[in-house]
Motif scaffolding. Structure first.
Motif, PDB file in Angstrom:
ATOM      1  N   LEU A  18      31.225 -21.233  12.264  1.00  0.00           N
ATOM      2  CA  LEU A  18      32.607 -21.667  12.473  1.00  0.00           C
ATOM      3  C   LEU A  18      33.526 -21.018  11.450  1.00  0.00           C
ATOM      4  O   LEU A  18      34.631 -20.569  11.783  1.00  0.00           O
ATOM      5  N   ALA A  19      33.083 -20.927  10.202  1.00  0.00           N
ATOM      6  CA  ALA A  19      33.887 -20.266   9.165  1.00  0.00           C
ATOM      7  C   ALA A  19      34.094 -18.799   9.493  1.00  0.00           C
ATOM      8  O   ALA A  19      35.207 -18.257   9.340  1.00  0.00           O
ATOM      9  N   TYR A  20      33.044 -18.108   9.944  1.00  0.00           N
ATOM     10  CA  TYR A  20      33.169 -16.700  10.342  1.00  0.00           C
ATOM     11  C   TYR A  20      34.204 -16.545  11.459  1.00  0.00           C
ATOM     12  O   TYR A  20      35.025 -15.617  11.442  1.00  0.00           O
ATOM     13  N   MET A  21      34.131 -17.431  12.440  1.00  0.00           N
ATOM     14  CA  MET A  21      35.049 -17.343  13.578  1.00  0.00           C
ATOM     15  C   MET A  21      36.493 -17.584  13.143  1.00  0.00           C
ATOM     16  O   MET A  21      37.409 -16.853  13.542  1.00  0.00           O
ATOM     17  N   LEU A  22      36.705 -18.605  12.313  1.00  0.00           N
ATOM     18  CA  LEU A  22      38.057 -18.893  11.855  1.00  0.00           C
ATOM     19  C   LEU A  22      38.628 -17.742  11.043  1.00  0.00           C
ATOM     20  O   LEU A  22      39.802 -17.371  11.204  1.00  0.00           O
ATOM     21  N   ALA A  23      37.802 -17.164  10.174  1.00  0.00           N
ATOM     22  CA  ALA A  23      38.265 -16.033   9.372  1.00  0.00           C
ATOM     23  C   ALA A  23      38.604 -14.851  10.263  1.00  0.00           C
ATOM     24  O   ALA A  23      39.640 -14.193  10.084  1.00  0.00           O
ATOM     25  N   SER A  24      37.750 -14.560  11.242  1.00  0.00           N
ATOM     26  CA  SER A  24      37.994 -13.438  12.158  1.00  0.00           C
ATOM     27  C   SER A  24      39.287 -13.620  12.921  1.00  0.00           C
ATOM     28  O   SER A  24      40.092 -12.683  13.055  1.00  0.00           O
ATOM     29  N   GLY A  25      39.512 -14.835  13.433  1.00  0.00           N
ATOM     30  CA  GLY A  25      40.727 -15.097  14.189  1.00  0.00           C
ATOM     31  C   GLY A  25      41.974 -15.017  13.337  1.00  0.00           C
ATOM     32  O   GLY A  25      42.992 -14.460  13.750  1.00  0.00           O
ATOM     33  N   ALA A  26      41.901 -15.561  12.126  1.00  0.00           N
ATOM     34  CA  ALA A  26      43.065 -15.537  11.231  1.00  0.00           C
ATOM     35  C   ALA A  26      43.401 -14.114  10.809  1.00  0.00           C
ATOM     36  O   ALA A  26      44.577 -13.727  10.738  1.00  0.00           O
ATOM     37  N   LEU A  27      42.382 -13.294  10.534  1.00  0.00           N
ATOM     38  CA  LEU A  27      42.627 -11.892  10.193  1.00  0.00           C
ATOM     39  C   LEU A  27      43.274 -11.164  11.365  1.00  0.00           C
ATOM     40  O   LEU A  27      44.158 -10.322  11.179  1.00  0.00           O
ATOM     41  N   ASN A  28      42.833 -11.497  12.572  1.00  0.00           N
ATOM     42  CA  ASN A  28      43.412 -10.875  13.762  1.00  0.00           C
ATOM     43  C   ASN A  28      44.877 -11.250  13.934  1.00  0.00           C
ATOM     44  O   ASN A  28      45.643 -10.506  14.557  1.00  0.00           O
ATOM     45  N   LEU A  29      45.266 -12.379  13.367  1.00  0.00           N
ATOM     46  CA  LEU A  29      46.668 -12.810  13.405  1.00  0.00           C
ATOM     47  C   LEU A  29      47.479 -12.227  12.251  1.00  0.00           C
ATOM     48  O   LEU A  29      48.658 -12.535  12.100  1.00  0.00           O
ATOM     49  N   GLY A  30      46.814 -11.424  11.413  1.00  0.00           N
ATOM     50  CA  GLY A  30      47.507 -10.778  10.311  1.00  0.00           C
ATOM     51  C   GLY A  30      47.601 -11.624   9.055  1.00  0.00           C
ATOM     52  O   GLY A  30      48.410 -11.316   8.167  1.00  0.00           O
ATOM     53  N   LEU A  31      46.794 -12.663   8.958  1.00  0.00           N
ATOM     54  CA  LEU A  31      46.865 -13.557   7.808  1.00  0.00           C
ATOM     55  C   LEU A  31      45.956 -13.088   6.673  1.00  0.00           C
ATOM     56  O   LEU A  31      44.999 -12.336   6.884  1.00  0.00           O
ATOM     57  N   ASN A  66      42.409  -7.989   3.192  1.00  0.00           N
ATOM     58  CA  ASN A  66      43.031  -9.308   3.118  1.00  0.00           C
ATOM     59  C   ASN A  66      42.026 -10.444   3.347  1.00  0.00           C
ATOM     60  O   ASN A  66      42.396 -11.540   3.765  1.00  0.00           O
ATOM     61  N   LEU A  67      40.728 -10.159   3.078  1.00  0.00           N
ATOM     62  CA  LEU A  67      39.690 -11.183   3.148  1.00  0.00           C
ATOM     63  C   LEU A  67      38.926 -11.203   1.830  1.00  0.00           C
ATOM     64  O   LEU A  67      38.262 -10.228   1.471  1.00  0.00           O
ATOM     65  N   THR A  68      39.019 -12.312   1.110  1.00  0.00           N
ATOM     66  CA  THR A  68      38.350 -12.455  -0.184  1.00  0.00           C
ATOM     67  C   THR A  68      37.446 -13.677  -0.157  1.00  0.00           C
ATOM     68  O   THR A  68      37.531 -14.519   0.745  1.00  0.00           O
ATOM     69  N   LYS A  85      45.063 -20.974  -7.393  1.00  0.00           N
ATOM     70  CA  LYS A  85      45.024 -19.521  -7.593  1.00  0.00           C
ATOM     71  C   LYS A  85      45.188 -18.792  -6.265  1.00  0.00           C
ATOM     72  O   LYS A  85      45.919 -17.791  -6.173  1.00  0.00           O
ATOM     73  N   ALA A  86      44.511 -19.288  -5.237  1.00  0.00           N
ATOM     74  CA  ALA A  86      44.616 -18.664  -3.919  1.00  0.00           C
ATOM     75  C   ALA A  86      46.060 -18.695  -3.416  1.00  0.00           C
ATOM     76  O   ALA A  86      46.571 -17.708  -2.880  1.00  0.00           O
ATOM     77  N   GLU A  87      46.719 -19.821  -3.620  1.00  0.00           N
ATOM     78  CA  GLU A  87      48.112 -19.924  -3.171  1.00  0.00           C
ATOM     79  C   GLU A  87      49.018 -18.977  -3.960  1.00  0.00           C
ATOM     80  O   GLU A  87      49.908 -18.345  -3.392  1.00  0.00           O
ATOM     81  N   ARG A  88      48.765 -18.871  -5.253  1.00  0.00           N
ATOM     82  CA  ARG A  88      49.557 -17.941  -6.066  1.00  0.00           C
ATOM     83  C   ARG A  88      49.344 -16.494  -5.621  1.00  0.00           C
ATOM     84  O   ARG A  88      50.257 -15.659  -5.731  1.00  0.00           O
ATOM     85  N   ASN A  89      48.154 -16.208  -5.106  1.00  0.00           N
ATOM     86  CA  ASN A  89      47.832 -14.858  -4.658  1.00  0.00           C
ATOM     87  C   ASN A  89      48.307 -14.567  -3.235  1.00  0.00           C
ATOM     88  O   ASN A  89      47.988 -13.518  -2.668  1.00  0.00           O
ATOM     89  N   GLY A  90      49.041 -15.500  -2.661  1.00  0.00           N
ATOM     90  CA  GLY A  90      49.607 -15.265  -1.342  1.00  0.00           C
ATOM     91  C   GLY A  90      48.647 -15.491  -0.187  1.00  0.00           C
ATOM     92  O   GLY A  90      48.879 -15.005   0.928  1.00  0.00           O
ATOM     93  N   ILE A  91      47.572 -16.225  -0.421  1.00  0.00           N
ATOM     94  CA  ILE A  91      46.623 -16.537   0.645  1.00  0.00           C
ATOM     95  C   ILE A  91      47.300 -17.434   1.683  1.00  0.00           C
ATOM     96  O   ILE A  91      47.991 -18.400   1.325  1.00  0.00           O
ATOM     97  N   ASN A  92      47.087 -17.138   2.939  1.00  0.00           N
ATOM     98  CA  ASN A  92      47.624 -17.968   4.012  1.00  0.00           C
ATOM     99  C   ASN A  92      46.661 -19.069   4.443  1.00  0.00           C
ATOM    100  O   ASN A  92      47.082 -20.166   4.797  1.00  0.00           O
ATOM    101  N   LEU A  93      45.363 -18.733   4.448  1.00  0.00           N
ATOM    102  CA  LEU A  93      44.358 -19.686   4.925  1.00  0.00           C
ATOM    103  C   LEU A  93      43.136 -19.636   4.024  1.00  0.00           C
ATOM    104  O   LEU A  93      42.564 -18.566   3.799  1.00  0.00           O
ATOM    105  N   THR A  94      42.735 -20.807   3.503  1.00  0.00           N
ATOM    106  CA  THR A  94      41.501 -20.923   2.740  1.00  0.00           C
ATOM    107  C   THR A  94      40.514 -21.764   3.539  1.00  0.00           C
ATOM    108  O   THR A  94      40.862 -22.847   4.035  1.00  0.00           O
TER     109      THR A  94
END
Length: 254
Positions: A18-31, A66-68, A85-94
């Motif tokens: 589920l985490a892999y899928m969410l990350a893949s979808g969010a990256l596809n949205l440019g996040l 854009n995936l860390t 820290k993630a928010e300061r680094n401009g992360i959209n989704l953790t």
């Protein structure tokens, strides 16, 4: 920034998929996406390593910039420091993966999120444990009386057959699904759930090695002999993107 915790009492229940899928979808949205692995087997934290070690037999794609990711260290204070820290680094989704079992640290991780997700496979045995996890998360609310806003809790149907995916559509024909699938689907409708399921697919089985679906699809599309593979990956990416869009409705802005 949105934060999602993925929780299940049982190991091997599909949390990391589920985490892999969410990350893949969010990256596809440019996040911009950050993964935090709170499980002891570090399947999520080792995603990039497996991607780089995989025998691609074609030109390997680039890992998305854009995936860390990081491992979860220390106490709950360490988690909040990582989120800040993630928010300061401009992360959209953790996205935070948790270890199986009814652990106090899992409770803390879950309630650090905007949204708690619980994967559910369409069979009665998995349903019982997923429902137990859901009840656990709901009961936790009484342990956090001072919280101004509780995270939303949603079930996610995973490893779903085409029949049960079709049956989830409005005014659908449920005669083509098994009795076990019908039982789980009818029970799922009694709980809050995301509309987008994770389909049963060999692509999902290969996610630990393919890395995020978008780059994998592009890499296979460039190779004449693997264009069909690219189509299969792209189809699953559509589900992943739909799943990520749904999750973005919860919590603050991205």
């Amino acid at each position: 920034m949105k934060t999602i915790s993925i929780v299940h009492k049982k190991g091997g229940a599909g949390k990391t998929t589920l985490a892999y899928m969410l990350a893949s979808g969010a990256l596809n949205l440019g996040l911009k996406v950050h993964l935090i692995d709170g499980d002891r087997n570090l399947q999520l934290a080792n995603w990039k390593h497996r991607f780089e070690e995989y025998n691609w037999e074609i030109e390997r794609p680039q890992w998305p910039h854009n995936l860390t990711h990081e491992n979860l260290h220390g106490s709950i204070d360490g988690l909040y420091e990582a989120l800040d820290k993630a928010e300061r680094n401009g992360i959209n989704l953790t996205i935070i993966d948790t270890r199986p079992g009814s652990n106090e640290d899992t409770e803390d991780i879950a309630y650090a999120a905007d949204l708690i997700l619980i994967p559910l496979r369409a069979n009665p045995a998995d349903y019982e444990l997923a429902k137990s996890t859901y009840d656990w998360m709901v009961a936790l609310r009484s342990s956090f009386p001072d919280m101004e806003q509780y995270p939303e809790i949603r079930m996610v149907l995973s490893d779903a057959s085409k029949g049960i995916i079709d049956a989830m559509a409005p005014e659908s024909d449920v005669s083509k699904i098994t009795k076990s699938e019908y039982f789980v689907l009818s029970q799922l409708m009694e709980m809050p759930f995301l509309d987008t399921p994770i389909p049963a697919s060999k692509v999902c089985e290969q996610l630990p090695f393919f890395g995020p679906l978008g780059p994998a699809a592009e890499a296979h599309e460039k190779n004449k002999g693997t264009k069909l593979q690219s189509k299969s990956i792209t189809k699953i990416l559509e589900f992943a993107t739909g799943l990520s869009k749904e999750t973005l409705r919860y919590g603050g802005s991205v």
